[in-house]
Write an enzyme that holds these catalytic residues in place. Structure first.
Site, PDB file in Angstrom:
ATOM      1  N   HIS A 113     -31.190   3.259  -4.432  1.00 48.46           N
ATOM      2  CA  HIS A 113     -30.280   4.165  -5.419  1.00 48.46           C
ATOM      3  C   HIS A 113     -28.912   3.224  -5.834  1.00 48.46           C
ATOM      4  CE1 HIS A 113     -31.837   8.439  -4.314  1.00 48.46           C
ATOM      5  NE2 HIS A 113     -32.822   7.614  -4.706  1.00 48.46           N
ATOM      6  N   GLY A 114     -29.160   2.021  -5.569  1.00 49.98           N
ATOM      7  CA  GLY A 114     -28.210   1.140  -5.943  1.00 49.98           C
ATOM      8  C   GLY A 114     -27.041   1.045  -4.790  1.00 49.98           C
TER       9      GLY A 114
END
Length: 395
Positions: free
Chosen positions: A233-234
């Site tokens: 998710h970064g």
């Protein structure tokens, strides 16, 4: 001298050229043995040594139960893991810990070995990403109030929950860490940090099912460099504002990193109807390569997964002194840049410089959206940046 601890013989002696005492754990039984009690006894011996000590887990595959290795210790302790330790493969709901290193000043963890959380069964019953009222699952490795630490050359595999959680650290360096779990494994944040000061994450590879790196409240002076993230998710600051009594965040710097095939890119997220009023400031992202990243640049002050909050109340988390510079590559959707700030506390002093994010989808070119912020523009921007007056989010 030597002491026998169950399946292990522990030798304490001085190595030639190594002035510290060394505590060596030598496997005395077949592969697959449970080393929990022997490791705890060896750590206790090392922790009580008046001179720096080392505990070595040799090559091989071993079982390791829930364990807490806590100080304070009389001298620095080094743990070298050359093999693989494996957690219980069952779901183990209701427990939040597998391995804890706590309250140690002068700590090293290294050796090229791996921590295997055996998370597959747990992921199937995990609903903590959907509701507050869920049964907790174990975090693989926790560092609680560890100071002057070096964590190098280790791997975390298939954590049931977060891979690594850092709380209350001071002066910690993580270097050459590998973190791996399937992209659909829930809540398996790679490295989560909070209420710590002076942490570096360097030369690290993270491929997991949640944030590669997530920054919680109270984090100060975090330096992230040469990290490859994806899938996942970064890299996220937040979420902030979910709980009362949260502390300010400041001094976050993420540079020279690569994000590939992630669900989000560089993200700051705060809850509306926040339970506290804190500030997140001096947050800088620079020289980032994007490879098919969804939502590459995102400030989201309407973060409310699974409708667990009241969106009618604006976030009370203040964001200030934020920059995104030299961000380039490809987006997986048209939302290349979204700066969605709080209508109650608009973002202050946001800088955008030299952005080149491309999108080739059929639904049109990449876009740049702003709400409740007037960014300061430097260099060039592609897509074309918004620079107009503050606007309100639609209700």
């Amino acid at each position: 001298m030597g002491a026998y601890f169950g399946a292990f013989t522990v030798f304490i002696f001085c190595l030639l050229g190594f002035s510290a005492n060394a505590v060596y754990i030598t496997i005395g039984s077949s592969p697959g043995s449970d080393i929990t009690q022997a490791l705890l006894k060896a750590f206790t011996t090392a922790c009580q040594s008046p001179t720096p000590s080392r505990v070595v887990i040799p090559k091989g595959e071993f079982k390791l139960g829930e364990i807490q290795m806590r100080g304070p210790c009389k001298a620095p302790v080094e743990i070298t893991i050359q093999g693989t330790v494996k957690a219980d493969g069952n779901a183990i709901q209701g427990k939040d810990t597998w391995i804890v290193f706590g309250n140690i000043n002068g700590f090293k963890l290294n050796g090229g070995g791996a921590f295997d959380g055996e998370g597959n069964a747990a992921w199937r019953v995990n609903n903590c990403h959907q509701t507050f009222n869920c049964k907790k699952l174990p975090i693989s490795i926790r560092f609680d109030f560890v100071e002057n630490a070096e964590i190098r050359d280790i791997s975390s595999i298939d954590a049931k929950n977060f891979h690594i959680n850092v709380l209350g650290a001071k002066n910690m360096t993580m270097d050459h860490i590998n973190i791996i779990a399937p992209k659909d494994s829930p809540n398996t944040d790679g490295i989560h940090l909070g209420r710590s000061d002076g942490v570096k994450i360097l030369n690290t590879f993270i491929s997991t099912g949640d944030d590669c790196i997530s920054v919680g409240d109270g984090m100060k002076n975090l330096h992230v460099e040469k990290v490859t993230c994806g899938p996942g998710h970064g890299i996220s600051v937040g979420s902030l504002g979910r709980y009362g009594n949260e502390q300010d965040v400041s001094g976050i710097r993420v540079i020279n990193c690569t994000l590939q095939q992630t669900d989000n890119g560089l993200r700051i997220k705060t809850w509306p109807s926040a339970a506290c009023s804190t500030t997140a400031s001096d947050i800088h992202f620079e020289n980032i390569i994007l490879k098919n990243v969804m939502n590459p640049i995102l400030i989201d002050q309407e973060y409310c997964p699974w409708n667990q909050c009241n969106k009618q109340k604006p976030s009370t988390i203040k964001l200030a002194n934020i920059s995104f510079k030299q961000i380039r590559g490809t987006s997986g959707n048209k939302d290349a840049v979204k700066l969605l700030c709080s209508r109650g506390y608009p973002c202050q002093n946001v800088e955008i410089g030299d952005i080149d994010i491309r999108y080739s989808g059929a639904d049109g070119p990449a876009t740049f959206q702003c709400s409740n912020v007037s960014p300061k523009l430097m260099g060039t921007q592609s897509p074309k940046a918004c620079s107009g007056p503050v606007t309100n989010l639609p209700q």
